[in-house]
Scaffold this active site. Structure first.
Site, short mmCIF file in Angstrom:
data_model
loop_
_atom_site.label_atom_id
_atom_site.label_comp_id
_atom_site.label_asym_id
_atom_site.label_seq_id
_atom_site.Cartn_x
_atom_site.Cartn_y
_atom_site.Cartn_z
N LYS A 201 -37.78 -5.00 3.77
CA LYS A 201 -38.23 -6.46 3.38
C LYS A 201 -39.88 -6.82 3.57
O LYS A 201 -40.49 -7.16 2.65
CB LYS A 201 -37.49 -7.44 4.29
CG LYS A 201 -36.09 -7.97 3.98
CD LYS A 201 -35.17 -6.92 4.19
CE LYS A 201 -33.82 -7.24 3.69
NZ LYS A 201 -32.64 -7.50 4.65
N ASP B 209 -33.02 -9.00 15.48
CA ASP B 209 -32.97 -8.53 14.43
C ASP B 209 -34.10 -9.30 13.28
O ASP B 209 -33.80 -10.19 12.72
CB ASP B 209 -31.73 -8.81 13.59
CG ASP B 209 -31.54 -8.06 12.21
OD1 ASP B 209 -32.67 -7.62 11.67
OD2 ASP B 209 -30.57 -8.43 11.51
N TRP C 132 -25.92 -12.70 8.49
CA TRP C 132 -26.35 -11.38 9.26
C TRP C 132 -25.96 -11.42 10.93
O TRP C 132 -25.68 -10.42 11.24
CB TRP C 132 -27.93 -11.04 8.92
CG TRP C 132 -28.23 -10.57 7.56
CD1 TRP C 132 -29.06 -11.10 6.58
CD2 TRP C 132 -27.73 -9.25 6.99
NE1 TRP C 132 -28.98 -10.40 5.46
CE2 TRP C 132 -28.16 -9.55 5.71
CE3 TRP C 132 -26.94 -8.29 7.32
CZ2 TRP C 132 -28.11 -8.49 4.74
CZ3 TRP C 132 -26.62 -7.29 6.42
CH2 TRP C 132 -26.98 -7.35 5.14
C1 LIG Z 1 -31.47 -6.90 5.12
C2 LIG Z 1 -31.07 -7.34 6.63
C3 LIG Z 1 -30.11 -6.60 7.16
C4 LIG Z 1 -29.49 -5.24 6.24
O1 LIG Z 1 -30.48 -4.21 6.60
P1 LIG Z 1 -29.98 -2.72 6.17
O2 LIG Z 1 -31.47 -2.11 6.40
O3 LIG Z 1 -29.45 -2.96 4.57
O4 LIG Z 1 -29.11 -2.37 6.97
C5 LIG Z 1 -29.91 -7.15 8.70
N1 LIG Z 1 -30.37 -8.04 8.96
C6 LIG Z 1 -31.16 -8.79 8.25
C7 LIG Z 1 -31.74 -10.13 9.00
C8 LIG Z 1 -31.59 -8.51 6.87
O5 LIG Z 1 -32.23 -9.19 6.30
#
Ligand SMILES: *Cc1c(COP(=O)(O)O)cnc(C)c1O
Length: 360
Positions: A196, A172, A102
């Site tokens: 999540k 993030d 990511w």
């Molecule tokens: C799932 C995830 C993403 C992507 O998220 P989207 O909402 O599908 O764009 C980005 N960073 C992390 C750490 C993730 O777990």
């Protein structure tokens, strides 16, 4: 079949109590005679739902008054672009810490807007690890320092917050937000896709320090512009109303259970139990250094990957869903977000034991 234990990495499991409340309120929300999905986002009922959700999130995370909370769309991936567009200001470069898939994606996207300095790289060698901060090559001229506190795919998690001095720290937190308390005042921006640990897909939470609201470049789309959205209470256009509502129910669910301290205790116990079992077994292995193992995403491999298929089929039969590892790494991954209780870990460990007894 009844409800299974869902170990999906995302969209992930939601608390059963929340789903039951959604069902209860689905056709007629609190006497409104309609579903939240059908309400105007500018009407009194929905504005009340939206405000309550924000207040509850502020309470949960202890968000200081000089931060704005935005309820946006576009996912964490949208924020990979929104962060540089909003934060570069007069700067032409930003620092990124790369610890897995990511962060790599965030780096690739930021490269469209500025010069990216990868100040440290981890998560490559086995066991996977995070380089200590004294080895980072950060740049004092960087617009911000971005990192990924929890790498959802490889299960590499920071159990500490980097020090970024005067450079705004950007995180993030998609797969770790609400799993434990965090000192929001150390961050310039925190963002997370909801699917999540917060609620349904379609909602993205951004927590931004107010003094950073004036740095957006002129070509920033207004739906991604933090200042525009802050001034419009995240309603510069139609927000993801239903996801916002469900997220609010999840915030209440966590508050009722003792907030983030209680979640942290529960999550630590869950992770300890699962890693403890994996470590004492000669049959299963986790590829991450002990000091940076994720509390939320636990990848593991079997001694013989020829058994993967049988393992997954047996798991499905035992009511343990979505344990297949990410396609880029193979093996298994158990995502054990807030909605999964210790009973899910017990069921998984029982199954792993019996599978090992049969095939080990
Ligand atoms: C799932 C995830 C993403 C992507 O998220 P989207 O909402 O599908 O764009 C980005 N960073 C992390 C750490 C993730 O777990």
């Amino acid at each position: 079949m009844g409800r299974v234990f869902n170990f999906s990495a995302g969209p992930g499991a939601l608390p059963q109590e929340v789903l039951e409340q959604v069902r209860e309120e689905l056709l007629d929300w609190h006497g409104a005679g309609m579903s939240v999905m059908e309400m105007s986002h500018r009407g009194k009922a929905f504005v009340g739902i939206a405000e309550r959700a924000e207040q509850d999130l502020r309470r949960l995370m202890n968000i200081p008054d000089n931060y704005r909370v935005l309820f946006l769309q576009g996912g964490a991936t949208g924020q990979f672009s929104a962060v540089p567009m909003n934060l570069l200001g007069d700067h032409d470069r930003a620092d990124y810490i790369q610890t897995g898939s990511w962060s790599k994606k965030a780096i690739a996207e930021a490269g469209k807007y500025c010069q990216v300095n990868v100040a440290a790289e981890g998560g490559k060698d086995q066991p996977m690890s995070i380089p200590p901060q004294d080895q980072w090559q950060t740049d004092s001229q960087a617009a911000y320092l971005h990192y990924t506190p929890n790498e959802t795919i490889s299960g590499v998690e920071f159990h500490w917050v980097p020090e970024s001095g005067d450079v705004p720290l950007v995180a993030d937190m998609s797969s770790t937000i609400l799993s434990r308390p965090v000192d929001v005042s150390k961050f310039g921006v925190i963002y997370a896709g909801a699917q999540k640990n917060i609620g349904p897909a379609g909602l993205t939470i951004v927590i931004v320090r107010e003094d950073l609201l004036d740095r957006a470049s002129a070509h920033t789309p207004s739906v991604f512009n933090y200042k525009v959205q802050a001034e419009a209470d995240s309603m510069s256009n139609t927000p993801p109303t239903f996801a916002w509502y469900v997220a609010g129910l999840v915030f209440q669910w966590i508050l009722e259970r003792g907030g983030l301290e209680a979640m942290a205790e529960r999550n630590r116990a869950k992770a300890d139990k699962l890693y403890g079992f994996i470590d004492q077994s000669g049959f299963y292995a986790n590829p991450v250094a002990r000091d940076c193992r994720s509390w939320m995403n636990v990848p593991f491999v079997l001694a013989d990957d020829g058994l993967d298929k049988a393992f997954l089929e047996g798991a499905e039969e035992a009511g343990l869903a979505t344990l297949k590892g990410h396609r880029s790494v193979g093996g298994m991954r158990a995502s054990i977000y807030n909605a999964l209780g210790e009973d899910a870990i017990d069921a998984l460990v029982d199954y792993m034991k019996s599978f090992e007894a049969r095939h080990g």
